[in-house]
Write a protein that holds these residues in place. Structure first.
Motif, PDB file in Angstrom:
ATOM      1  N   UNK A 171       0.860  -1.185   0.000  1.00 50.86           N
ATOM      2  CA  UNK A 171       0.000   0.000   0.000  1.00 50.86           C
ATOM      3  C   UNK A 171       0.898   1.238   0.000  1.00 50.86           C
ATOM      4  N   UNK A 172       0.579   2.223  -0.817  1.00 51.36           N
ATOM      5  CA  UNK A 172       1.324   3.477  -0.832  1.00 51.36           C
ATOM      6  C   UNK A 172       0.966   4.281   0.423  1.00 51.36           C
ATOM      7  N   UNK A 173       1.953   4.462   1.308  1.00 57.72           N
ATOM      8  CA  UNK A 173       1.686   5.184   2.552  1.00 57.72           C
ATOM      9  C   UNK A 173       2.763   6.223   2.844  1.00 57.72           C
ATOM     10  N   UNK A 174       3.450   6.692   1.800  1.00 58.01           N
ATOM     11  CA  UNK A 174       4.470   7.718   1.975  1.00 58.01           C
ATOM     12  C   UNK A 174       4.040   8.997   1.267  1.00 58.01           C
ATOM     13  N   UNK A 175       4.774  10.081   1.526  1.00 62.46           N
ATOM     14  CA  UNK A 175       4.426  11.365   0.932  1.00 62.46           C
ATOM     15  C   UNK A 175       3.055  11.839   1.401  1.00 62.46           C
ATOM     16  N   UNK A 176       2.297  12.436   0.492  1.00 59.08           N
ATOM     17  CA  UNK A 176       0.958  12.914   0.836  1.00 59.08           C
ATOM     18  C   UNK A 176       0.030  11.762   1.189  1.00 59.08           C
ATOM     19  N   UNK A 177       0.343  10.561   0.682  1.00 62.10           N
ATOM     20  CA  UNK A 177      -0.478   9.390   0.950  1.00 62.10           C
ATOM     21  C   UNK A 177      -0.311   8.888   2.384  1.00 62.10           C
ATOM     22  N   UNK A 178       0.641   9.452   3.115  1.00 66.49           N
ATOM     23  CA  UNK A 178       0.755   9.185   4.535  1.00 66.49           C
ATOM     24  C   UNK A 178      -0.003  10.191   5.383  1.00 66.49           C
ATOM     25  N   UNK A 179      -0.506  11.238   4.729  1.00 72.82           N
ATOM     26  CA  UNK A 179      -1.292  12.266   5.405  1.00 72.82           C
ATOM     27  C   UNK A 179      -2.797  12.058   5.204  1.00 72.82           C
TER      28      UNK A 179
END
Length: 258
Positions: A171-179
């Motif tokens: 799952x993409x959970x870095x950058x804005x995708x962690x916000x």
């Protein structure tokens, strides 16, 4: 303002009518997604051409940058793909084979009317003079935040998808995708709150409050109906999604949590 709204409705109907003809020819209802941003661009440009002033042209530029980028992004992303399963589910069949009347009413006419309603801040901006120019620039700043979330979020997602499946996180959970789990949809909402602020609220409290339904409707649809929650029906089936969803909010961003 009635004249401006009628012109905007006519423009929306023409754009969606042309899109419906193209859709029928290629036998793919999902081309309406490309036209979604284009409807707002056409409305904003026609209003600025018929009732020209600095304010209307500023809004037309903002809408064109947003809508043009959105149309290009969706066209690029959907190239080579078949019918969108969302429309098959909505229509109860594979696109136009479900019946022309049903497709025209449920997809193209509905989206034309919804786009017309959401564009009401542009209608009033063409009909009245600006009262508070500082509010216009506040709206532009909110619009810019939205564009940042959309552009950066889409770029980060594209970079993630470009990696081989076995070398990227589930799952993409870095950058804005962690916000936020949907930075692009949050950005969309910010864009229209910014356009409402710059377009309608800058004219006065009466015009602002009379059209606040527009950004509320856009936010509601992209969060609860056609956007974030609809996408999560399929995304939630991915391994690791539950843990990700427990850490990262659905819509409004907050700093990442471990």
């Amino acid at each position: 303002m009635v004249t401006q709204s009628l012109v905007a409705l006519l423009v929306a109907l023409v754009v969606m009518g042309v899109t419906a003809a193209i859709s029928k020819r290629v036998d793919r209802v999902a081309v309406v997604d490309v036209a979604w941003g284009s409807v707002f661009v056409a409305v904003a440009l026609v209003l600025a051409l018929v009732w020209p002033d600095a304010h209307s042209w500023l809004l037309a530029v903002l809408v064109t940058l947003w809508g043009g980028r959105l149309a290009w992004h969706i066209a690029k992303r959907s190239k080579g793909h078949g019918e969108d399963p969302r429309y098959e589910e909505m229509l109860g069949g594979p696109g136009w084979h479900a019946g022309a009347g049903k497709v025209l009413l449920r997809v193209f006419l509905t989206q034309a009317v919804v786009a017309w309603v959401i564009s009401f801040p542009l209608h009033v901006a063409a009909a009245y003079d600006v009262r508070w120019w500082p509010v216009v620039w506040v709206g532009v700043a909110i619009w810019a935040v939205g564009i940042f979330f959309e552009v950066v979020g889409d770029a980060q997602l594209a970079a993630y998808r470009a990696k081989p499946r076995d070398s990227r996180p589930k799952v993409l959970d870095t950058g804005l995708w962690g916000w936020t789990r949907h930075p692009n949809y949050f950005g969309d909402a910010c864009v229209w709150w910014g356009l409402w602020t710059a377009g309608a609220l800058s004219l006065g409290w009466v015009q602002g409050l009379a059209t606040i339904f527009a950004p509320i409707a856009m936010t509601y649809f992209i969060r609860n109906v056609t956007g974030a929650k609809l996408l999560e029906k399929t995304m939630s089936e991915r391994p690791g999604w539950d843990e990700y969803a427990a850490r990262v909010p659905l819509f409004v961003p907050r700093p990442p949590r471990r």
